[in-house]
Design a protein around this motif. Structure first.
Motif, short mmCIF file in Angstrom:
data_model
loop_
_atom_site.label_atom_id
_atom_site.label_comp_id
_atom_site.label_asym_id
_atom_site.label_seq_id
_atom_site.Cartn_x
_atom_site.Cartn_y
_atom_site.Cartn_z
N ALA A 17 -2.31 7.42 7.05
CA ALA A 17 -2.82 7.99 5.87
C ALA A 17 -2.27 9.25 5.50
N GLU A 18 -2.81 9.45 4.22
CA GLU A 18 -2.29 10.95 3.55
C GLU A 18 -3.38 11.59 3.00
N TYR A 19 -3.37 13.12 2.97
CA TYR A 19 -4.22 13.70 2.43
C TYR A 19 -3.77 15.20 2.12
N GLY A 20 -3.50 15.40 0.96
CA GLY A 20 -2.85 16.91 0.87
C GLY A 20 -1.51 16.94 1.77
N ASN A 21 -1.46 18.11 2.45
CA ASN A 21 -0.26 18.39 3.17
C ASN A 21 -0.48 17.84 4.51
N GLY A 34 -4.24 11.37 15.09
CA GLY A 34 -5.00 12.31 14.54
C GLY A 34 -4.44 12.72 13.38
N TRP A 35 -4.84 13.86 12.62
CA TRP A 35 -4.09 14.38 11.56
C TRP A 35 -3.29 15.75 12.05
N VAL A 36 -1.84 15.58 11.40
CA VAL A 36 -0.63 16.44 11.58
C VAL A 36 -0.14 16.88 10.23
N ALA A 49 8.73 18.98 15.39
CA ALA A 49 8.61 20.07 16.06
C ALA A 49 8.51 19.58 17.63
N ALA A 50 8.76 20.51 18.62
CA ALA A 50 8.57 20.28 20.03
C ALA A 50 6.99 20.21 20.29
N GLU A 51 6.20 21.06 19.34
CA GLU A 51 4.82 20.48 19.79
C GLU A 51 3.97 20.70 18.47
N GLY A 52 3.11 19.78 18.51
CA GLY A 52 2.36 19.88 17.12
C GLY A 52 0.83 19.41 17.44
N ASN A 53 -0.04 20.11 16.85
CA ASN A 53 -1.26 19.94 17.04
C ASN A 53 -2.01 18.71 16.38
N VAL A 54 -2.90 18.06 16.93
CA VAL A 54 -3.12 16.81 16.50
C VAL A 54 -4.77 17.00 16.28
N ARG A 55 -5.24 17.17 14.88
CA ARG A 55 -6.57 17.51 14.54
C ARG A 55 -7.33 16.53 14.35
N ARG A 56 -8.73 16.60 14.05
CA ARG A 56 -9.87 15.61 14.09
C ARG A 56 -9.91 15.33 12.52
N GLY A 57 -9.48 16.29 11.45
CA GLY A 57 -9.30 16.04 10.21
C GLY A 57 -8.22 16.73 9.59
N PRO A 58 -8.13 16.62 8.09
CA PRO A 58 -6.99 16.96 7.79
C PRO A 58 -7.11 18.38 7.13
N SER A 59 -7.17 19.39 8.08
CA SER A 59 -7.20 20.87 7.54
C SER A 59 -7.05 21.66 9.03
N LEU A 60 -6.84 23.06 8.77
CA LEU A 60 -6.90 23.78 9.87
C LEU A 60 -8.25 24.10 10.40
N THR A 61 -9.18 23.88 9.80
CA THR A 61 -10.71 24.34 10.21
C THR A 61 -11.19 23.19 11.18
N LYS A 115 0.79 -1.17 0.11
CA LYS A 115 0.07 -0.19 0.02
C LYS A 115 0.87 1.40 -0.11
N ARG A 116 0.56 2.13 -1.08
CA ARG A 116 1.42 3.41 -1.08
C ARG A 116 0.29 4.54 -0.79
N GLY A 117 0.99 5.65 -0.31
CA GLY A 117 0.33 6.94 0.09
C GLY A 117 0.05 7.42 -1.27
N PRO A 118 -1.09 8.17 -1.39
CA PRO A 118 -1.66 8.76 -2.68
C PRO A 118 -1.02 10.06 -2.99
N VAL A 119 -0.33 10.65 -2.14
CA VAL A 119 0.32 11.85 -2.09
C VAL A 119 1.91 11.75 -2.30
N THR A 120 2.65 10.84 -1.52
CA THR A 120 4.00 10.62 -1.37
C THR A 120 4.42 9.53 -2.18
N ASN A 121 3.74 8.53 -2.39
CA ASN A 121 3.84 7.28 -3.20
C ASN A 121 4.80 6.46 -2.20
N LEU A 122 5.04 6.76 -0.73
CA LEU A 122 5.83 6.19 -0.05
C LEU A 122 4.79 4.99 0.69
#
Length: 159
Positions: free
Chosen positions: A65-69, A81-83, A35-47, A18-25
């Motif tokens: 999983a991957e979705y955009g950035n 979650g999503w980072v 980072a020393a700190e990173g927000n973990v979000r419920r979904g893949p966007s700042l909203t 299985k490969r990521g659709p964005v990076t092909n990794l």
């Protein structure tokens, strides 16, 4: 009971393929917190709502999983979650899972013990054989059994 076989026109892909659709990794794969700190979000966007914050630079994480950035990650306990990808590094680290884990000068339990790591220590991951990995933390380095580490697949071999 009936059994139906459906041809997919080729070989079935295993979970390892299985490969990521964005990076092909490969997915899943391990990375670490840049980072020393990173927000973990419920979904893949700042909203999307921030569910919690990872606060440990170098902590190993598994990308599932991957979705955009954005990358969906989980830690050793399955929390995640999503980072944003900018918070992650390809530098490999592992989490020590055994208290007072002996680290040997060579990949053999009969070799001299060069250090002992406490459970929960984040160590830099070096090369790995089928059973052993070279790790370093706090100025100490050596070999330990892969089964005592989180952040490396059991069948993974690294040079």
């Amino acid at each position: 009971m009936s059994v139906f076989l459906i041809s997919t026109g080729g070989l079935a892909a295993s979970a390892q393929d299985k490969r990521g659709p964005v990076t092909n990794l490969p997915l899943p794969r391990y990375v670490s917190m840049k980072a020393a700190e990173g927000n973990v979000r419920r979904g893949p966007s700042l909203t999307h709502r921030i569910d919690w914050v990872f606060k440990r630079r170098g902590m190993p994480l598994q990308i599932t999983a991957e979705y955009g950035n954005w990358r969906r990650v989980q830690d050793r306990d399955g929390a995640g979650g999503w980072v944003h990808y900018a918070l992650l590094s390809g530098a490999r680290t592992v989490l020590i899972e055994t208290d007072m884990l002996p680290v040997y000068a060579n990949p053999s339990s009969s070799a001299q013990i060069s250090a002992q790591f406490e459970s929960g220590v984040v160590a830099r991951l070096g090369s790995c054989t089928l059973d052993w990995c070279h790790v370093s933390a706090g100025g100490h380095r050596g070999w330990t059994l892969k089964s005592n580490l989180w952040g490396v697949d059991p069948e993974e071999v690294r040079e």
